[in-house]
Design an enzyme around this catalytic site. Structure first.
Site, PDB file in Angstrom:
ATOM      1  N   SER A 135     139.791  81.153  53.952  1.00 12.51           N
ATOM      2  CA  SER A 135     139.143  81.277  52.642  1.00 12.51           C
ATOM      3  C   SER A 135     137.662  80.970  52.801  1.00 12.51           C
ATOM      4  O   SER A 135     137.270  79.817  53.029  1.00 12.51           O
ATOM      5  CB  SER A 135     139.763  80.293  51.653  1.00 12.51           C
ATOM      6  OG  SER A 135     138.907  80.163  50.535  1.00 12.51           O
TER       7      SER A 135
ATOM      8  N   HIS B 173     139.182  86.032  53.829  1.00  7.28           N
ATOM      9  CA  HIS B 173     139.576  86.016  52.411  1.00  7.28           C
ATOM     10  C   HIS B 173     138.349  85.633  51.591  1.00  7.28           C
ATOM     11  O   HIS B 173     137.793  84.541  51.753  1.00  7.28           O
ATOM     12  CB  HIS B 173     140.712  84.999  52.245  1.00  7.28           C
ATOM     13  CG  HIS B 173     141.239  84.847  50.862  1.00  7.28           C
ATOM     14  ND1 HIS B 173     142.256  85.622  50.359  1.00  7.28           N
ATOM     15  CD2 HIS B 173     140.901  83.973  49.863  1.00  7.28           C
ATOM     16  CE1 HIS B 173     142.541  85.248  49.122  1.00  7.28           C
ATOM     17  NE2 HIS B 173     141.719  84.249  48.796  1.00  7.28           N
TER      18      HIS B 173
ATOM     19  N   ASP C 119     136.796  84.737  48.142  1.00  7.47           N
ATOM     20  CA  ASP C 119     137.126  84.234  46.805  1.00  7.47           C
ATOM     21  C   ASP C 119     135.968  84.483  45.855  1.00  7.47           C
ATOM     22  O   ASP C 119     134.941  83.814  45.925  1.00  7.47           O
ATOM     23  CB  ASP C 119     137.439  82.734  46.878  1.00  7.47           C
ATOM     24  CG  ASP C 119     138.816  82.473  47.452  1.00  7.47           C
ATOM     25  OD1 ASP C 119     139.796  83.005  46.905  1.00  7.47           O
ATOM     26  OD2 ASP C 119     138.909  81.745  48.462  1.00  7.47           O
TER      27      ASP C 119
ATOM     28  N   MET D  52     134.531  84.361  42.155  1.00  4.50           N
ATOM     29  CA  MET D  52     134.746  83.622  40.896  1.00  4.50           C
ATOM     30  C   MET D  52     133.596  83.880  39.941  1.00  4.50           C
ATOM     31  O   MET D  52     132.433  83.849  40.361  1.00  4.50           O
ATOM     32  CB  MET D  52     134.819  82.125  41.188  1.00  4.50           C
ATOM     33  CG  MET D  52     135.896  81.763  42.180  1.00  4.50           C
ATOM     34  SD  MET D  52     135.916  79.994  42.475  1.00  4.50           S
ATOM     35  CE  MET D  52     137.354  79.886  43.553  1.00  4.50           C
TER      36      MET D  52
ATOM     37  N   HIS E  30     139.666  88.480  46.831  1.00  3.59           N
ATOM     38  CA  HIS E  30     140.477  87.861  45.780  1.00  3.59           C
ATOM     39  C   HIS E  30     139.568  87.684  44.563  1.00  3.59           C
ATOM     40  O   HIS E  30     138.738  86.773  44.528  1.00  3.59           O
ATOM     41  CB  HIS E  30     141.020  86.516  46.299  1.00  3.59           C
ATOM     42  CG  HIS E  30     141.777  85.721  45.275  1.00  3.59           C
ATOM     43  ND1 HIS E  30     142.065  84.386  45.446  1.00  3.59           N
ATOM     44  CD2 HIS E  30     142.322  86.074  44.076  1.00  3.59           C
ATOM     45  CE1 HIS E  30     142.744  83.952  44.395  1.00  3.59           C
ATOM     46  NE2 HIS E  30     142.894  84.946  43.556  1.00  3.59           N
TER      47      HIS E  30
ATOM     48  N   MET F 191     138.797  86.530  41.177  1.00  5.22           N
ATOM     49  CA  MET F 191     139.144  85.620  40.073  1.00  5.22           C
ATOM     50  C   MET F 191     138.099  85.856  38.987  1.00  5.22           C
ATOM     51  O   MET F 191     137.238  85.011  38.725  1.00  5.22           O
ATOM     52  CB  MET F 191     139.147  84.177  40.580  1.00  5.22           C
ATOM     53  CG  MET F 191     140.354  83.870  41.447  1.00  5.22           C
ATOM     54  SD  MET F 191     140.156  82.369  42.430  1.00  5.22           S
ATOM     55  CE  MET F 191     139.311  83.063  43.845  1.00  5.22           C
TER      56      MET F 191
ATOM     57  N   MET G 294     149.553  82.135  43.838  1.00  2.00           N
ATOM     58  CA  MET G 294     148.660  80.975  43.832  1.00  2.00           C
ATOM     59  C   MET G 294     149.501  79.698  43.869  1.00  2.00           C
ATOM     60  O   MET G 294     150.388  79.506  43.035  1.00  2.00           O
ATOM     61  CB  MET G 294     147.787  80.968  42.572  1.00  2.00           C
ATOM     62  CG  MET G 294     146.742  82.054  42.495  1.00  2.00           C
ATOM     63  SD  MET G 294     145.612  82.145  43.898  1.00  2.00           S
ATOM     64  CE  MET G 294     144.922  80.480  43.942  1.00  2.00           C
TER      65      MET G 294
ATOM     66  N   GLY H  74     138.617  74.987  46.074  1.00  2.00           N
ATOM     67  CA  GLY H  74     139.329  74.682  47.300  1.00  2.00           C
ATOM     68  C   GLY H  74     139.692  73.204  47.329  1.00  2.00           C
ATOM     69  O   GLY H  74     139.274  72.424  46.465  1.00  2.00           O
TER      70      GLY H  74
ATOM     71  N   ASP I  80     148.177  81.200  48.504  1.00  2.00           N
ATOM     72  CA  ASP I  80     146.786  80.742  48.497  1.00  2.00           C
ATOM     73  C   ASP I  80     146.671  79.431  47.735  1.00  2.00           C
ATOM     74  O   ASP I  80     146.972  79.373  46.541  1.00  2.00           O
ATOM     75  CB  ASP I  80     145.940  81.833  47.820  1.00  2.00           C
ATOM     76  CG  ASP I  80     144.466  81.544  47.812  1.00  2.00           C
ATOM     77  OD1 ASP I  80     144.040  80.515  48.347  1.00  2.00           O
ATOM     78  OD2 ASP I  80     143.728  82.390  47.260  1.00  2.00           O
TER      79      ASP I  80
HETATM   80  C1  DX5 Z   1     141.280  78.825  45.051  1.00  2.00           C
HETATM   81  C2  DX5 Z   1     141.025  79.888  46.101  1.00  2.00           C
HETATM   82  C3  DX5 Z   1     141.533  79.528  47.443  1.00  2.00           C
HETATM   83  C4  DX5 Z   1     140.976  78.261  48.009  1.00  2.00           C
HETATM   84  C5  DX5 Z   1     141.760  77.831  49.190  1.00  2.00           C
HETATM   85  O1  DX5 Z   1     140.898  79.307  43.811  1.00  2.00           O
HETATM   86  O2  DX5 Z   1     141.627  81.109  45.715  1.00  2.00           O
HETATM   87  O3  DX5 Z   1     141.391  80.610  48.349  1.00  2.00           O
HETATM   88  O4  DX5 Z   1     139.629  78.364  48.331  1.00  2.00           O
HETATM   89  O5  DX5 Z   1     141.242  76.610  49.644  1.00  2.00           O
HETATM   90  P1  DX5 Z   1     142.206  75.461  50.183  1.00  2.00           P
HETATM   91  O6  DX5 Z   1     142.905  76.018  51.373  1.00  2.00           O
HETATM   92  O7  DX5 Z   1     141.264  74.353  50.507  1.00  2.00           O
HETATM   93  O8  DX5 Z   1     143.167  75.128  49.072  1.00  2.00           O
HETATM   94 ZN    ZN Z   2     141.773  82.922  47.172  1.00  2.00          ZN
END
Ligand code: DX5
Ligand code: ZN
Length: 220
Positions: free
Chosen positions: A10, A35, A37, A39, A68, A70, A139, A146, A174
Site C-alpha cells: 500500500s 496498491h 490508495d 482518498m 483503490h 476511496m 476492507m 493505514g 486490505d
Molecule cells: C486504508 C487503505 C489501506 C491501508 C493499508 O484505507 O485502503 O490500503 O493503507 O495499510 P495497513 O496495511 O497499514 O493497514
Molecule cells: Zn487500499
C-alpha cells in the site's frame, strides 16, 4: 495470469519524498503489484494523492498498478485513472450502489474492474455484480488510514464470497494485513494481500515481503 498469493504494498505508507527509491526497494524485494490508495477527503476523512501522482510514476516501473479509489464520485474521474496507466481500478459499492456501467467502462478499457466493500456492508450489496468484477476488495479496517487493527470478523465475508466467484476473479483484502493476520486471510480464500505498515515500517522490505508470502502459502 497472476500467480498468487500476491503481496500488494500500500503506497499510502511509503516515503513520499523518495517514491521512486521506495518502488525500487519493493521490486528488489520481489513485489510485482503496487496498491495506490486514492482518498478524496469526502468518501473517507483523509486526503492522499490522485491520478497525477500515479501517472508521474507510471513510466518508472513495470509493476502492476492496483488503484483503490476511496472517492465519492469515481465515474467522473475514471478517465484520469485510465490515462494514468492503472491496470486494475477498484471503487466502493458504498459510493456507487449501481456499479454495472462503471465496471463495464473499466473492463472495456482493457483493465481489471474491482469492487470494494467496507467492513459494515453485507455481501448482498455486491452479489448481483460479481459477474462484472475481475477483483473483489474486502476492507478489513474502516478505510481512510493505514496502521489500523485488522477486523477478523470480515473473514466470514471472504468465506461466503469465495465459492460465488467465477474462476480467475481475484479476492483481495486490505487493512491490518501483517504476519499475525495474513494466514487467516489466506485460509478464508484471499489471494491478494494489501500491506502497508507490515512492509514500510520494517527496515528490510525483502524479509518482510518474503515472510508475508510464506505465511500466505506461497509454494516455490
Ligand atoms: C486504508 C487503505 C489501506 C491501508 C493499508 O484505507 O485502503 O490500503 O493503507 O495499510 P495497513 O496495511 O497499514 O493497514
Ligand atoms: Zn487500499
Amino acid at each position: 495470469m497472476h500467480a498468487t498469493p500476491i503481496i500488494a504494498p500500500s503506497m499510502l505508507k511509503c516515503d513520499y519524498a523518495n517514491m521512486q527509491q521506495e518502488i525500487e526497494r519493493l521490486e528488489a524485494a520481489g513485489t510485482r503489484w503496487l496498491h495506490w490508495d486514492v482518498m478524496d477527503g469526502h468518501f473517507v476523512p483523509n486526503l492522499s494523492y490522485g491520478a497525477m501522482v500515479i501517472r508521474s510514476i507510471r513510466s518508472r516501473t513495470t509493476s502492476f498498478f492496483d488503484a483503490h479509489l476511496m472517492i465519492s464520485d469515481p465515474a467522473t474521474y475514471l478517465d484520469d485513472y485510465l490515462q494514468a496507466g492503472c491496470d486494475a481500478i477498484t471503487f466502493h459499492i458504498e459510493a456507487v450502489p449501481e456499479p454495472t456501467d462503471l465496471l463495464h467502462r473499466i473492463r472495456s478499457a482493457g483493465r481489471l474492474a474491482g469492487l470494494a466493500i467496507n467492513p459494515g456492508t453485507p455481501i448482498s450489496a455486491i452479489e448481483p455484480f460479481l459477474p462484472d468484477c475481475n477483483l473483489i476488495l474486502i476492507m478489513s479496517v474502516q478505510p481512510g488510514f493505514g496502521g489500523q487493527k485488522f477486523m477478523p470478523e470480515v473473514l466470514e465475508k471472504a468465506r461466503l464470497l469465495k465459492p460465488k466467484l467465477a474462476p480467475g476473479t481475484l479476492l483481495s483484502i486490505d487493512g491490518g494485513i501483517a504476519a499475525d493476520t495474513i494466514a487467516s486471510a489466506a485460509a478464508a480464500g484471499c489471494q491478494v494481500f494489501v500491506a502497508g505498515s507490515a512492509i514500510f515500517d520494517e527496515a528490510d522490505y525483502t524479509s518482510a515481503v518474503q515472510n508475508l508470502e510464506r505465511l500466505a502459502g506461497r509454494v516455490d
